[in-house]
Design a protein around this motif. Structure first.
Motif, PDB file in Angstrom:
ATOM      1  N   MET A  14       0.757  -1.282   0.082  1.00 57.01           N
ATOM      2  CA  MET A  14       0.011   0.076   0.133  1.00 57.01           C
ATOM      3  C   MET A  14       0.917   1.504  -0.042  1.00 57.01           C
ATOM      4  SD  MET A  14      -3.175  -0.707  -0.196  1.00 57.01           S
ATOM      5  CE  MET A  14      -2.813  -1.997  -1.435  1.00 57.01           C
ATOM      6  N   PHE A  15       1.944   1.356   0.851  1.00 58.00           N
ATOM      7  CA  PHE A  15       2.718   2.530   0.872  1.00 58.00           C
ATOM      8  C   PHE A  15       3.670   2.636  -0.367  1.00 58.00           C
ATOM      9  CE2 PHE A  15       2.826   1.820   5.588  1.00 58.00           C
ATOM     10  CZ  PHE A  15       1.810   3.079   5.983  1.00 58.00           C
ATOM     11  N   SER A  16       3.720   1.529  -1.003  1.00 60.41           N
ATOM     12  CA  SER A  16       4.496   1.781  -2.266  1.00 60.41           C
ATOM     13  C   SER A  16       3.811   2.413  -3.429  1.00 60.41           C
ATOM     14  CB  SER A  16       4.888   0.372  -2.947  1.00 60.41           C
ATOM     15  OG  SER A  16       6.091  -0.400  -2.019  1.00 60.41           O
ATOM     16  N   LEU A  17       2.395   1.897  -3.229  1.00 61.61           N
ATOM     17  CA  LEU A  17       1.324   2.543  -4.384  1.00 61.61           C
ATOM     18  C   LEU A  17       1.136   3.846  -3.999  1.00 61.61           C
ATOM     19  CD1 LEU A  17      -1.432  -0.300  -4.416  1.00 61.61           C
ATOM     20  CD2 LEU A  17       0.427   0.157  -6.284  1.00 61.61           C
ATOM     21  N   MET A  18       1.229   4.415  -2.612  1.00 63.93           N
ATOM     22  CA  MET A  18       1.307   5.686  -2.283  1.00 63.93           C
ATOM     23  C   MET A  18       2.363   6.505  -2.667  1.00 63.93           C
ATOM     24  SD  MET A  18       1.105   7.323   1.747  1.00 63.93           S
ATOM     25  CE  MET A  18       2.912   7.193   1.630  1.00 63.93           C
ATOM     26  N   ASP A  19       3.573   5.835  -2.479  1.00 64.39           N
ATOM     27  CA  ASP A  19       4.644   6.659  -3.073  1.00 64.39           C
ATOM     28  C   ASP A  19       4.559   6.725  -4.685  1.00 64.39           C
ATOM     29  OD1 ASP A  19       5.549   6.818  -0.706  1.00 64.39           O
ATOM     30  OD2 ASP A  19       6.829   5.119  -0.593  1.00 64.39           O
ATOM     31  N   THR A  20       3.977   5.864  -5.417  1.00 61.01           N
ATOM     32  CA  THR A  20       4.005   6.115  -6.931  1.00 61.01           C
ATOM     33  C   THR A  20       3.045   6.986  -7.008  1.00 61.01           C
ATOM     34  OG1 THR A  20       4.224   3.610  -7.060  1.00 61.01           O
ATOM     35  CG2 THR A  20       3.164   4.734  -8.860  1.00 61.01           C
ATOM     36  N   ALA A  21       2.008   7.446  -6.262  1.00 60.29           N
ATOM     37  CA  ALA A  21       1.030   8.381  -6.769  1.00 60.29           C
ATOM     38  C   ALA A  21       1.570   9.583  -6.399  1.00 60.29           C
ATOM     39  CB  ALA A  21      -0.309   8.271  -5.841  1.00 60.29           C
ATOM     40  N   MET A  22       2.397   9.776  -5.280  1.00 58.73           N
ATOM     41  CA  MET A  22       3.200  11.137  -4.959  1.00 58.73           C
ATOM     42  C   MET A  22       4.284  11.346  -5.986  1.00 58.73           C
ATOM     43  SD  MET A  22       3.959  10.687  -0.760  1.00 58.73           S
ATOM     44  CE  MET A  22       5.161  11.899  -0.782  1.00 58.73           C
ATOM     45  N   LYS A  23       4.699  10.225  -6.560  1.00 61.05           N
ATOM     46  CA  LYS A  23       6.000  10.531  -7.812  1.00 61.05           C
ATOM     47  C   LYS A  23       5.053  11.112  -8.831  1.00 61.05           C
ATOM     48  CE  LYS A  23       9.358   8.217 -10.591  1.00 61.05           C
ATOM     49  NZ  LYS A  23      10.440   9.515 -10.163  1.00 61.05           N
ATOM     50  N   LEU A  24       3.974  10.422  -9.316  1.00 57.14           N
ATOM     51  CA  LEU A  24       3.183  10.962 -10.478  1.00 57.14           C
ATOM     52  C   LEU A  24       2.865  12.440 -10.050  1.00 57.14           C
ATOM     53  CD1 LEU A  24       1.091   7.832 -11.087  1.00 57.14           C
ATOM     54  CD2 LEU A  24       2.915   8.792 -12.483  1.00 57.14           C
ATOM     55  N   LEU A  25       2.406  12.776  -8.967  1.00 53.90           N
ATOM     56  CA  LEU A  25       1.790  14.270  -8.685  1.00 53.90           C
ATOM     57  C   LEU A  25       3.125  15.137  -8.506  1.00 53.90           C
ATOM     58  CD1 LEU A  25      -0.594  13.416  -5.685  1.00 53.90           C
ATOM     59  CD2 LEU A  25      -1.211  14.219  -8.069  1.00 53.90           C
TER      60      LEU A  25
END
Length: 280
Positions: A7-18
């Motif tokens: 879940m945190f990896s997916l969260m970090d992916t969203a942060m990277k995209l943002l």
């Protein structure tokens, strides 16, 4: 813990995209603001609102400031680094927590654990490139700074947990990160693009589920057994890097990560043995 890391990896992916479209400080604000509604619903379900004001305010303010710096620095690093590279450097956090525990919590660390810390820091040098080029990378230094903020926050959290409820700690951290992030990014705030709302929803849900999962992991399992699974983040980072950006880490990143992970697992196991010998 494996679910939490995913879940945190997916969260970090969203942060990277943002972070490709918004300033790092605004990403911090969005991270906290998107999580608050779900955190409030969880507190309502737990009946924890009545104890929210019975906290040690100075330490909560400190954690809030550290949270703002941690997410902002990490978002800045993610904008310029792959997930795997960022995770490899961030893995130094458990080593820093051990060092800080000596000076702040007055815990005793034997020679073997000091050696493990030294080996782990050597792994950081390898991951940053032995020729020194990585030390001049603002992104790499930002991730290390984020790991330092996380380590200080973790030690502060240990102190707070002696008196304050975990629900209060999560709530006030999100509130202070939201307030700090909005205040510091207001002058450069970028309007949210319509196509990014799904990213914010994913950021909120993955961060919330990750927090629940990691809480349950440490509640039901020994830290020495659970904590090493945090390093599965590197596998997630490599997979997501390849799927979304067709990027893979180089040999320096992988070797450095292996050294840091090895020393981190040794420290966790050693700490468990030490604790059992003190409390048979």
């Amino acid at each position: 813990m494996l679910v939490a890391v995913a879940m945190f990896s997916l969260m970090d992916t969203a942060m990277k995209l943002l972070s490709a479209h918004y300033p790092a400080m605004q990403v911090t604000a969005l991270r906290a603001l998107s999580s608050l509604p779900l955190v409030c619903l969880y507190l309502l379900y737990r009946g924890a609102f009545k104890n929210l004001l019975k906290v040690r305010w100075p330490l909560h303010v400190l954690r809030g400031a550290l949270g703002v710096m941690m997410i902002t620095l990490f978002a800045y690093g993610l904008k310029r680094m792959s997930l795997a590279e960022a995770y490899s450097l961030f893995f130094v956090a458990p080593l820093l927590i051990t060092v800080l525990s000596v000076f702040i919590l007055k815990e005793r660390v034997d020679l073997a654990r000091w050696c493990a810390i030294a080996v782990g820091l050597l792994g950081v040098v390898v991951a940053l490139r032995p020729d020194g080029s990585g030390f001049f990378s603002l992104a790499g230094l930002a991730v290390l700074g984020s790991a330092a903020c996380y380590a200080i926050s973790a030690v502060t959290g240990r102190i707070l947990s002696r008196t304050d409820a975990s629900e209060s700690m999560v709530f006030w951290l999100m509130v202070m990160m939201a307030l700090g992030g909005v205040a510091l990014s207001a002058h450069e705030w970028v309007s949210i693009r319509r196509e990014d709302w799904w990213l914010l929803a994913g950021l909120s849900l993955s961060g919330f589920l990750g927090q629940l999962a990691i809480t349950e992991a440490f509640r039901h399992g020994k830290a020495s057994s659970v904590a090493p699974f945090e390093y599965s983040a590197l596998a997630w980072g490599m997979a997501l890097d390849w799927m979304l950006w067709r990027a893979l880490p180089d040999e320096y990143t992988l070797i450095g990560a292996a050294i840091i992970i090895g020393s981190g697992i040794y420290l966790v196991r050693r700490e468990a043995v030490h604790a059992e010998s003190e409390h048979p």
